[in-house]
Motif scaffolding. Structure first.
Motif, PDB file in Angstrom:
ATOM      1  N   ASP A   1       0.803  -1.242  -0.032  1.00  0.00           N
ATOM      2  CA  ASP A   1       0.043   0.155   0.122  1.00  0.00           C
ATOM      3  C   ASP A   1       0.609   1.266  -0.133  1.00  0.00           C
ATOM      4  O   ASP A   1       1.046   2.186   0.817  1.00  0.00           O
ATOM      5  CB  ASP A   1      -1.046   0.104   1.260  1.00  0.00           C
ATOM      6  CG  ASP A   1      -1.708  -1.549   0.815  1.00  0.00           C
ATOM      7  OD1 ASP A   1      -1.989  -1.364   0.202  1.00  0.00           O
ATOM      8  OD2 ASP A   1      -2.115  -1.802   1.891  1.00  0.00           O
TER       9      ASP A   1
ATOM     10  N   GLU B   1       9.195   3.269  -3.003  1.00  0.00           N
ATOM     11  CA  GLU B   1       7.834   3.657  -2.750  1.00  0.00           C
ATOM     12  C   GLU B   1       6.980   5.147  -2.917  1.00  0.00           C
ATOM     13  O   GLU B   1       5.944   4.531  -3.884  1.00  0.00           O
ATOM     14  CB  GLU B   1       7.505   3.706  -0.892  1.00  0.00           C
ATOM     15  CG  GLU B   1       6.213   3.536  -0.653  1.00  0.00           C
ATOM     16  CD  GLU B   1       6.299   3.227   1.406  1.00  0.00           C
ATOM     17  OE1 GLU B   1       5.229   3.079   1.896  1.00  0.00           O
ATOM     18  OE2 GLU B   1       7.048   3.687   1.961  1.00  0.00           O
TER      19      GLU B   1
ATOM     20  N   GLU C   1       1.881   4.706  -0.674  1.00  0.00           N
ATOM     21  CA  GLU C   1       1.093   6.360  -0.397  1.00  0.00           C
ATOM     22  C   GLU C   1       2.948   7.112  -0.858  1.00  0.00           C
ATOM     23  O   GLU C   1       4.204   7.154  -0.080  1.00  0.00           O
ATOM     24  CB  GLU C   1       1.373   6.710   1.045  1.00  0.00           C
ATOM     25  CG  GLU C   1      -0.314   5.519   1.685  1.00  0.00           C
ATOM     26  CD  GLU C   1      -1.003   6.191   2.402  1.00  0.00           C
ATOM     27  OE1 GLU C   1       0.322   7.051   3.804  1.00  0.00           O
ATOM     28  OE2 GLU C   1      -1.811   4.986   3.328  1.00  0.00           O
TER      29      GLU C   1
ATOM     30  N   ALA D   1       3.580   4.990  -6.143  1.00  0.00           N
ATOM     31  CA  ALA D   1       2.266   5.279  -5.531  1.00  0.00           C
ATOM     32  C   ALA D   1       2.254   6.270  -6.884  1.00  0.00           C
ATOM     33  O   ALA D   1       1.010   6.931  -7.460  1.00  0.00           O
ATOM     34  CB  ALA D   1       2.412   6.308  -4.136  1.00  0.00           C
TER      35      ALA D   1
ATOM     36  N   ARG E   1       1.009   4.370  -9.657  1.00  0.00           N
ATOM     37  CA  ARG E   1      -0.617   3.866  -9.554  1.00  0.00           C
ATOM     38  C   ARG E   1      -1.370   5.101  -9.569  1.00  0.00           C
ATOM     39  O   ARG E   1      -2.412   5.633 -10.437  1.00  0.00           O
ATOM     40  CB  ARG E   1      -0.531   3.670  -8.348  1.00  0.00           C
ATOM     41  CG  ARG E   1       0.470   1.968  -8.384  1.00  0.00           C
ATOM     42  CD  ARG E   1       0.183   1.170  -6.813  1.00  0.00           C
ATOM     43  NE  ARG E   1      -0.035  -0.021  -6.942  1.00  0.00           N
ATOM     44  CZ  ARG E   1       0.988  -1.076  -6.069  1.00  0.00           C
ATOM     45  NH1 ARG E   1       0.363  -0.348  -4.840  1.00  0.00           N
ATOM     46  NH2 ARG E   1       1.547  -1.718  -5.817  1.00  0.00           N
TER      47      ARG E   1
ATOM     48  N   GLU F   1       7.433  -2.023  -7.163  1.00  0.00           N
ATOM     49  CA  GLU F   1       8.192  -2.672  -6.212  1.00  0.00           C
ATOM     50  C   GLU F   1       8.250  -3.590  -6.194  1.00  0.00           C
ATOM     51  O   GLU F   1       8.693  -4.608  -4.975  1.00  0.00           O
ATOM     52  CB  GLU F   1       5.749  -2.775  -5.997  1.00  0.00           C
ATOM     53  CG  GLU F   1       5.928  -3.507  -4.596  1.00  0.00           C
ATOM     54  CD  GLU F   1       3.755  -3.425  -4.545  1.00  0.00           C
ATOM     55  OE1 GLU F   1       3.584  -3.995  -3.918  1.00  0.00           O
ATOM     56  OE2 GLU F   1       3.563  -3.559  -6.221  1.00  0.00           O
TER      57      GLU F   1
END
Length: 361
Positions: free
Chosen positions: A2, A23, A4, A27, A30, A42
């Protein structure tokens, strides 16, 4: 994962900054519909706390510079995409064709270890994302400037031109919320999804653009063509088709691109006599974040000094399409002299030109 987007000092270094850069890239991808690239980033992120990936991943883990400013995740992603496009690694095909891969991190560990010598050089230079979709913002900004009373003949010069694709903007046609601009038989027609009011409907003319890059890509060189395509996110097949058309046009007539330092180039351009009846305009996209502070200061000082001498008949403008690190959006902002010295935001925009939201006052 997940992922962010986390606020981080763009100049931060160290292992935590490396992890945050990956990371954030996941984000960012996506949020812009790039699920394959997000999956690749990822997968590499999953290698950071392991010992897999050979010397290449060891260099990534111990990255000496600021990974966010250096666009480290995109350097890695570009190398892996290039490897896939070369056809030398069939194991990557399921990943890049959007099929389910049970363990992306394990797949990438194996691939990176087998192709370390090929992939390592991709860490040495920043990405070259020469996306012509961003030129729609430049054209919309010129329409706005013409509406403000500046001469509607524009003489653009660009920094961070990469392969010079956006220097070819007068070879394109544009549909900007119903406002049509450009050639009748264009190399490429750009019609981004338009949000909000259309830009002013004015007739503008473009002089031949000139530009610079510290490490320009030669659009006529097959190896450089392959490198440029590697930085196109694989989800966006239309972008690859556009690049093919731009390359074909460049083979017939190369863009006016030179190798030069950005600040030196701006100062040299501004030192040239300005023609009456033309608006000289500096333009750039997704380059400002990569420039050292001293270069930014020199460019800003040169533009403001030249702007102070600009006249109504020979004005100066500055169009920038850059990422806002606070809102995580790309924006088109404009300054012009005389009369509009304060920066004005005209658009929010997709980073590769898929949509434009007109927010001009």
């Amino acid at each position: 994962m997940d992922a962010e987007y986390k606020a981080i000092d763009i100049d931060a270094t160290g292992a935590e900054a490396v992890a945050t850069a990956f990371e954030n890239q996941v984000a960012y991808c996506r949020s812009n519909g790039a699920d394959i690239t997000a999956c690749v980033c990822e997968g590499v992120y999953g290698l950071l706390e392991t010992s897999r990936g050979g010397m290449m991943m060891e260099r990534v883990r111990r990255w000496a510079g600021p990974p966010l400013a250096d666009a480290l995740p995109l350097r890695v992603a570009g190398g892996l995409h290039a490897l896939h496009l070369s056809g030398e690694e069939p194991d990557l095909r399921p990943l890049y064709t959007g099929k389910r891969v049970s363990d992306v991190t394990e797949l990438l560990a194996d691939v990176i270890e087998r192709h370390e010598a090929v992939l390592m050089p991709w860490l040495d230079t920043p990405p070259q994302t020469n996306e012509i979709g961003r030129s729609a913002n430049f054209i919309a900004a010129m329409l706005w400037l013409a509406e403000r009373g500046l001469p509607a003949t524009f003489a653009p010069f660009e920094i961070g031109s990469s392969a010079g694709a956006n220097l070819m903007l007068r070879r394109f046609a544009y549909d900007l919320g119903g406002v049509r601009v450009g050639k009748r038989n264009p190399v490429v027609e750009l019609a981004p999804e338009w949000r909000g009011s259309p830009p002013p409907d004015r007739e503008i003319r473009l002089r031949r653009s000139i530009g610079c890059d510290i490490a320009p890509i030669d659009l006529t060189d097959p190896a450089e063509q392959a490198r440029l395509k590697a930085y196109v996110w694989p989800e966006f097949t239309e972008r690859l088709m556009r690049i093919d058309r731009v390359i074909a046009s460049a083979m017939e007539s190369p863009p006016g691109l030179v190798q030069a330092d950005a600040a030196d180039f701006v100062e040299a351009q501004l030192a040239e006599p300005r023609r009456e009846g033309e608006t000289q305009v500096l333009m750039h996209s997704v380059i400002w974040q990569y420039l050292p502070d001293d270069k930014k200061a020199r460019i800003t000082a040169a533009m403001e000094a030249a702007g102070a001498k600009a006249t109504k008949d020979a004005p100066l403008a500055w169009i920038a399409v850059e990422a806002n690190r606070d809102t995580h959006k790309h924006e088109c902002r404009v300054r012009y002299w005389p009369g509009g010295e304060q920066e004005v935001q005209l658009t929010n925009a997709h980073p590769h030109g898929a949509w434009i939201e007109w927010v001009a006052p």
